[in-house]
Design a protein around this motif. Structure first.
Motif, PDB file in Angstrom:
ATOM      1  N   VAL A  94       0.832  -1.202   0.000  1.00  0.00           N
ATOM      2  CA  VAL A  94       0.000   0.000   0.000  1.00  0.00           C
ATOM      3  C   VAL A  94       0.868   1.254   0.000  1.00  0.00           C
ATOM      4  CG1 VAL A  94      -1.616   1.329   1.428  1.00  0.00           C
ATOM      5  CG2 VAL A  94      -2.015  -1.089   1.019  1.00  0.00           C
ATOM      6  N   TRP A  95       1.973   1.232   0.736  1.00  0.00           N
ATOM      7  CA  TRP A  95       2.862   2.399   0.790  1.00  0.00           C
ATOM      8  C   TRP A  95       3.380   2.748  -0.600  1.00  0.00           C
ATOM      9  CZ3 TRP A  95       4.378   6.615   3.023  1.00  0.00           C
ATOM     10  CH2 TRP A  95       5.615   7.168   2.704  1.00  0.00           C
ATOM     11  N   PHE A  96       3.899   1.765  -1.327  1.00  0.00           N
ATOM     12  CA  PHE A  96       4.459   2.053  -2.646  1.00  0.00           C
ATOM     13  C   PHE A  96       3.368   2.404  -3.659  1.00  0.00           C
ATOM     14  CE2 PHE A  96       8.289  -0.158  -1.047  1.00  0.00           C
ATOM     15  CZ  PHE A  96       9.185   0.849  -1.293  1.00  0.00           C
ATOM     16  N   ASP A  97       2.176   1.857  -3.505  1.00  0.00           N
ATOM     17  CA  ASP A  97       1.070   2.254  -4.373  1.00  0.00           C
ATOM     18  C   ASP A  97       0.598   3.669  -4.047  1.00  0.00           C
ATOM     19  OD1 ASP A  97       1.059  -0.069  -5.830  1.00  0.00           O
ATOM     20  OD2 ASP A  97      -0.525  -1.028  -4.629  1.00  0.00           O
ATOM     21  N   MET A  98       0.603   4.019  -2.759  1.00  0.00           N
ATOM     22  CA  MET A  98       0.151   5.335  -2.332  1.00  0.00           C
ATOM     23  C   MET A  98       1.082   6.450  -2.851  1.00  0.00           C
ATOM     24  SD  MET A  98      -0.648   6.681   1.508  1.00  0.00           S
ATOM     25  CE  MET A  98       1.063   6.848   1.982  1.00  0.00           C
ATOM     26  N   ILE A  99       2.369   6.187  -2.850  1.00  0.00           N
ATOM     27  CA  ILE A  99       3.297   7.215  -3.340  1.00  0.00           C
ATOM     28  C   ILE A  99       3.490   7.114  -4.847  1.00  0.00           C
ATOM     29  CG2 ILE A  99       4.488   7.429  -1.133  1.00  0.00           C
ATOM     30  CD1 ILE A  99       6.802   5.805  -2.302  1.00  0.00           C
ATOM     31  N   THR A 100       2.718   6.258  -5.486  1.00  0.00           N
ATOM     32  CA  THR A 100       2.765   6.015  -6.935  1.00  0.00           C
ATOM     33  C   THR A 100       4.197   5.808  -7.417  1.00  0.00           C
ATOM     34  OG1 THR A 100       2.770   8.369  -7.486  1.00  0.00           O
ATOM     35  CG2 THR A 100       0.613   7.251  -7.370  1.00  0.00           C
ATOM     36  N   PHE A 101       4.847   4.871  -6.761  1.00  0.00           N
ATOM     37  CA  PHE A 101       6.222   4.519  -7.120  1.00  0.00           C
ATOM     38  C   PHE A 101       6.201   3.681  -8.386  1.00  0.00           C
ATOM     39  CE2 PHE A 101      10.335   2.344  -6.280  1.00  0.00           C
ATOM     40  CZ  PHE A 101      11.107   3.475  -6.130  1.00  0.00           C
ATOM     41  N   GLU A 102       7.110   3.964  -9.291  1.00  0.00           N
ATOM     42  CA  GLU A 102       7.091   3.317 -10.600  1.00  0.00           C
ATOM     43  C   GLU A 102       7.293   1.805 -10.513  1.00  0.00           C
ATOM     44  OE1 GLU A 102       9.386   3.645 -14.905  1.00  0.00           O
ATOM     45  OE2 GLU A 102       9.780   5.119 -13.344  1.00  0.00           O
ATOM     46  N   TYR A 103       8.185   1.378  -9.655  1.00  0.00           N
ATOM     47  CA  TYR A 103       8.502  -0.045  -9.522  1.00  0.00           C
ATOM     48  C   TYR A 103       7.953  -0.571  -8.197  1.00  0.00           C
ATOM     49  CZ  TYR A 103      11.827   1.541 -13.010  1.00  0.00           C
ATOM     50  OH  TYR A 103      12.399   2.119 -14.096  1.00  0.00           O
ATOM     51  N   SER A 104       6.661  -0.465  -7.976  1.00  0.00           N
ATOM     52  CA  SER A 104       6.075  -0.767  -6.668  1.00  0.00           C
ATOM     53  C   SER A 104       6.163  -2.253  -6.307  1.00  0.00           C
ATOM     54  CB  SER A 104       4.639  -0.288  -6.595  1.00  0.00           C
ATOM     55  OG  SER A 104       3.846  -0.962  -7.525  1.00  0.00           O
ATOM     56  N   VAL A 105       5.943  -3.138  -7.235  1.00  0.00           N
ATOM     57  CA  VAL A 105       5.973  -4.571  -6.926  1.00  0.00           C
ATOM     58  C   VAL A 105       7.397  -5.020  -6.604  1.00  0.00           C
ATOM     59  CG1 VAL A 105       5.549  -6.878  -7.845  1.00  0.00           C
ATOM     60  CG2 VAL A 105       3.946  -5.041  -8.338  1.00  0.00           C
ATOM     61  N   ILE A 106       8.335  -4.634  -7.431  1.00  0.00           N
ATOM     62  CA  ILE A 106       9.733  -5.003  -7.201  1.00  0.00           C
ATOM     63  C   ILE A 106      10.241  -4.382  -5.902  1.00  0.00           C
ATOM     64  CG2 ILE A 106      12.085  -4.756  -8.083  1.00  0.00           C
ATOM     65  CD1 ILE A 106      10.876  -4.910 -10.909  1.00  0.00           C
ATOM     66  N   SER A 107       9.856  -3.145  -5.649  1.00  0.00           N
ATOM     67  CA  SER A 107      10.283  -2.473  -4.424  1.00  0.00           C
ATOM     68  C   SER A 107       9.685  -3.136  -3.191  1.00  0.00           C
ATOM     69  CB  SER A 107       9.887  -1.009  -4.461  1.00  0.00           C
ATOM     70  OG  SER A 107      10.511  -0.370  -5.545  1.00  0.00           O
ATOM     71  N   SER A 108       8.434  -3.535  -3.272  1.00  0.00           N
ATOM     72  CA  SER A 108       7.792  -4.209  -2.141  1.00  0.00           C
ATOM     73  C   SER A 108       8.497  -5.518  -1.820  1.00  0.00           C
ATOM     74  CB  SER A 108       6.322  -4.468  -2.437  1.00  0.00           C
ATOM     75  OG  SER A 108       5.644  -3.271  -2.675  1.00  0.00           O
ATOM     76  N   ILE A 109       8.781  -6.282  -2.850  1.00  0.00           N
ATOM     77  CA  ILE A 109       9.490  -7.546  -2.656  1.00  0.00           C
ATOM     78  C   ILE A 109      10.890  -7.298  -2.109  1.00  0.00           C
ATOM     79  CG2 ILE A 109      10.457  -9.552  -3.864  1.00  0.00           C
ATOM     80  CD1 ILE A 109       8.017  -9.359  -5.762  1.00  0.00           C
ATOM     81  N   SER A 110      11.558  -6.271  -2.613  1.00  0.00           N
ATOM     82  CA  SER A 110      12.911  -5.950  -2.144  1.00  0.00           C
ATOM     83  C   SER A 110      12.917  -5.541  -0.677  1.00  0.00           C
ATOM     84  CB  SER A 110      13.508  -4.820  -2.979  1.00  0.00           C
ATOM     85  OG  SER A 110      13.607  -5.185  -4.316  1.00  0.00           O
ATOM     86  N   ILE A 111      11.958  -4.745  -0.261  1.00  0.00           N
ATOM     87  CA  ILE A 111      11.881  -4.313   1.137  1.00  0.00           C
ATOM     88  C   ILE A 111      11.640  -5.519   2.040  1.00  0.00           C
ATOM     89  CG2 ILE A 111      10.534  -2.982   2.813  1.00  0.00           C
ATOM     90  CD1 ILE A 111      12.223  -1.166   1.144  1.00  0.00           C
ATOM     91  N   VAL A 112      10.720  -6.395   1.648  1.00  0.00           N
ATOM     92  CA  VAL A 112      10.451  -7.591   2.448  1.00  0.00           C
ATOM     93  C   VAL A 112      11.701  -8.460   2.536  1.00  0.00           C
ATOM     94  CG1 VAL A 112       9.110  -9.736   2.543  1.00  0.00           C
ATOM     95  CG2 VAL A 112       7.977  -7.581   2.023  1.00  0.00           C
ATOM     96  N   MET A 113      12.405  -8.617   1.426  1.00  0.00           N
ATOM     97  CA  MET A 113      13.635  -9.415   1.435  1.00  0.00           C
ATOM     98  C   MET A 113      14.702  -8.772   2.315  1.00  0.00           C
ATOM     99  SD  MET A 113      13.013 -12.118  -0.192  1.00  0.00           S
ATOM    100  CE  MET A 113      14.639 -12.779  -0.275  1.00  0.00           C
TER     101      MET A 113
END
Length: 135
Positions: A94-113
């Motif tokens: 939700v955070w990366f979607d809220m800030i309309t980040f271009e690479y939201s899925v990859i960034s979400s996975i990277s943060i979790v990793m």
């Protein structure tokens, strides 16, 4: 901390750093702090729940922590961490979607990793401390 932030801003102004990378680093720091705070709350709630359900006293806590050569300590610390990571995944998305980040899925996975890897490193350091204290 302020020196690091000023250095990052200088790199951004010179064109040596992309804005997406800066947003990712700031998001990682923010989400890492939130995860740590949330983990402390979940850990305390988990310990309180164990205490209430099993009517724990000092003898029972020692038995739990010394279970299977001190593996009980890891269960008490790791289960709430895994629960915290699972609960943080939707928040990160939700955070990366809220800030309309271009690479939201990859960034979400990277943060979790990154959070998982940092947890593994921290818990591996805990092994030596536990062996010294409980032995």
């Amino acid at each position: 901390m302020f020196e690091l932030m000023s250095y990052i801003l200088q790199m951004f102004e010179k064109g040596g750093m992309d804005l997406d990378l800066l947003i990712f680093f700031i998001s990682y720091i923010l989400l890492s702090v939130l995860t740590g705070l949330f983990y402390i709350g979940v850990l305390l709630l988990f310990i309180w729940t164990i205490k209430k359900i099993f009517n724990m006293n000092e003898t029972k806590w020692n038995a739990l922590f010394r279970f299977r050569e001190n593996k009980g300590v890891y269960v008490v610390f790791i289960f709430p961490y895994l629960l915290t990571i699972v609960m943080m995944i939707p928040l990160i998305i939700v955070w990366f979607d809220m800030i309309t980040f271009e690479y939201s899925v990859i960034s979400s996975i990277s943060i979790v990793m990154l959070l998982t890897i940092s947890g593994i490193v921290k818990f591996s350091k805990l092994n030596d401390i536990v062996q010294d204290k409980l032995s």
